[in-house]
Design an enzyme around this catalytic site. Sequence first.
Site, PDB file in Angstrom:
ATOM      1  CG  ASP A  63      12.483 -16.912  38.982  1.00  0.00           C
ATOM      2  OD1 ASP A  63      13.687 -17.204  38.900  1.00  0.00           O
ATOM      3  OD2 ASP A  63      11.618 -17.298  38.159  1.00  0.00           O
ATOM      4  CG  ASP A  69       5.956 -12.336  39.820  1.00  0.00           C
ATOM      5  OD1 ASP A  69       5.717 -12.494  38.613  1.00  0.00           O
ATOM      6  OD2 ASP A  69       7.089 -12.104  40.268  1.00  0.00           O
ATOM      7  CD  GLU A  92       7.554 -18.270  37.030  1.00  0.00           C
ATOM      8  OE1 GLU A  92       7.105 -18.087  35.890  1.00  0.00           O
ATOM      9  OE2 GLU A  92       8.537 -17.665  37.474  1.00  0.00           O
ATOM     10  CD  GLU A  93       5.026 -16.432  40.734  1.00  0.00           C
ATOM     11  OE1 GLU A  93       5.677 -16.512  41.785  1.00  0.00           O
ATOM     12  OE2 GLU A  93       5.526 -16.065  39.647  1.00  0.00           O
ATOM     13  CG  ASP A 113       5.013 -17.447  33.984  1.00  0.00           C
ATOM     14  OD1 ASP A 113       4.659 -16.777  34.976  1.00  0.00           O
ATOM     15  OD2 ASP A 113       6.121 -17.312  33.434  1.00  0.00           O
ATOM     16  CD  GLU A 276       8.589 -19.769  32.264  1.00  0.00           C
ATOM     17  OE1 GLU A 276       8.602 -18.581  32.586  1.00  0.00           O
ATOM     18  OE2 GLU A 276       9.563 -20.527  32.469  1.00  0.00           O
TER      19      GLU A 276
HETATM   20  P1  FDP Z   1      11.458 -13.605  34.352  1.00  0.00           P
HETATM   21  O1  FDP Z   1      12.458 -14.456  35.085  1.00  0.00           O
HETATM   22  O2  FDP Z   1      11.676 -12.122  34.562  1.00  0.00           O
HETATM   23  O3  FDP Z   1      10.028 -14.013  34.580  1.00  0.00           O
HETATM   24  O4  FDP Z   1      10.160 -16.584  32.422  1.00  0.00           O
HETATM   25  C1  FDP Z   1      11.436 -16.312  32.743  1.00  0.00           C
HETATM   26  C2  FDP Z   1      12.005 -15.040  32.124  1.00  0.00           C
HETATM   27  O5  FDP Z   1      11.715 -13.850  32.789  1.00  0.00           O
HETATM   28  C3  FDP Z   1      11.639 -14.826  30.636  1.00  0.00           C
HETATM   29  O6  FDP Z   1      10.453 -14.143  30.459  1.00  0.00           O
HETATM   30  C4  FDP Z   1      12.834 -14.045  30.141  1.00  0.00           C
HETATM   31  O7  FDP Z   1      13.032 -14.152  28.742  1.00  0.00           O
HETATM   32  C5  FDP Z   1      13.959 -14.642  30.933  1.00  0.00           C
HETATM   33  O8  FDP Z   1      13.393 -15.255  32.106  1.00  0.00           O
HETATM   34  C6  FDP Z   1      14.924 -13.605  31.418  1.00  0.00           C
HETATM   35  O9  FDP Z   1      15.970 -14.230  32.069  1.00  0.00           O
HETATM   36  P2  FDP Z   1      17.425 -13.527  32.144  1.00  0.00           P
HETATM   37  O10 FDP Z   1      17.276 -12.385  33.104  1.00  0.00           O
HETATM   38  O11 FDP Z   1      18.335 -14.584  32.642  1.00  0.00           O
HETATM   39  O12 FDP Z   1      17.768 -13.068  30.766  1.00  0.00           O
END
Ligand code: FDP
Length: 332
Positions: A63, A69, A92-93, A113, A276
């Site tokens: 990501d 973050d 996560e980081e 996270d 998570e």
């Molecule tokens: P994000 O990557 O922005 O941190 O934790 C992962 C997450 O967000 C969830 O909070 C969120 O529901 C999901 O991913 C969003 O992913 P999409 O953009 O693929 O919907």
Amino acid sequence: MKAAVTLDRYLASEERLNELSTSGLSELILQMAFAAKIVAREIRRAALVGKLGLVGERNPTGDAQKKLDLFANEVVIDAFGESGLVAAIASEELEELRTIDCGGDASYLLCADPLDGSSNTDVNGAVGTIFSFYGRSRTGTCAVEDELRHDAELLAAGYVLYGPSTMFVYSRGQGANGFTLDHDVGEFLLSHEAIRCPARGPYYSANLGRYHGWPANVQRFADHLIERDTASGRPYSLRYTGALVADLHRSLLEGGIYLYPADEAHPNGKLRLLYECTPLAFVAEQAGGRASSGRRRILELRPQSLHHTVPFAVGSREDVELYEKFAASRGP
Ligand code: FDP
């Protein structure tokens, strides 16, 4: 007017009433609440102090990292680094586990996270922090990842929701309770005692933009939710904020299911089991809900690696059970 109950007072009475051990867990939960106040303050003023936008790096699961973050990650690490209670932190980081120098004899591990839903930071949307504390089976700092994969015991978990107000929800296995930050007083005050998740509906949260990449049985489940059937309360209404914590919080309070299944881009799901899915599953189950990969209860799974991902469904018990039936079905 009823007297306000602070988080530390609540933790103390929870310990007393349930004869819980007092060996540091309350202190850790309070320390997480302190970190949350710092993160909440920075989120509130981020646009004014140059804290919006990307850093230009990617985290261990690919990501794009936001400035917030990294800020939240540092706050969490600083909050526990010197506590003497935590031997290592999985985040996560962080690519690897961060072992704490003085933490060889410490009794706990932290998985977090620090900033969930960070795509929302630049649009003033809701974001969260997810955390869990594990009791260690041994001491020393060498085989910590092994402990997390095998025998560390999940003792407490929770989340912080940074929305119009900041909420701190935690459980240490005696139900789930929510506290709202009173900014003037500087304290989290009890606002949602003994949260109970309705048995089903009326909301579902999923990224429907990914519908065509989902397995056919997951598509059928989503189709089922929006069929008309007054007796079972369908169609469900769609709510998707882009922050797991915010969507789960809605499901816990008002009923429904959050879903992030496997899809073409994420064949093993996107969400990370350790920091998570597992903490949120713990809170959801303590509130009477359920969490599943589709095949297994999330709380029965152990991560094979720190950033192991799984398909994830969490929320109302009957909705998640129905999802499991669809996931197990071979289709028409
Ligand atoms: P994000 O990557 O922005 O941190 O934790 C992962 C997450 O967000 C969830 O909070 C969120 O529901 C999901 O991913 C969003 O992913 P999409 O953009 O693929 O919907």
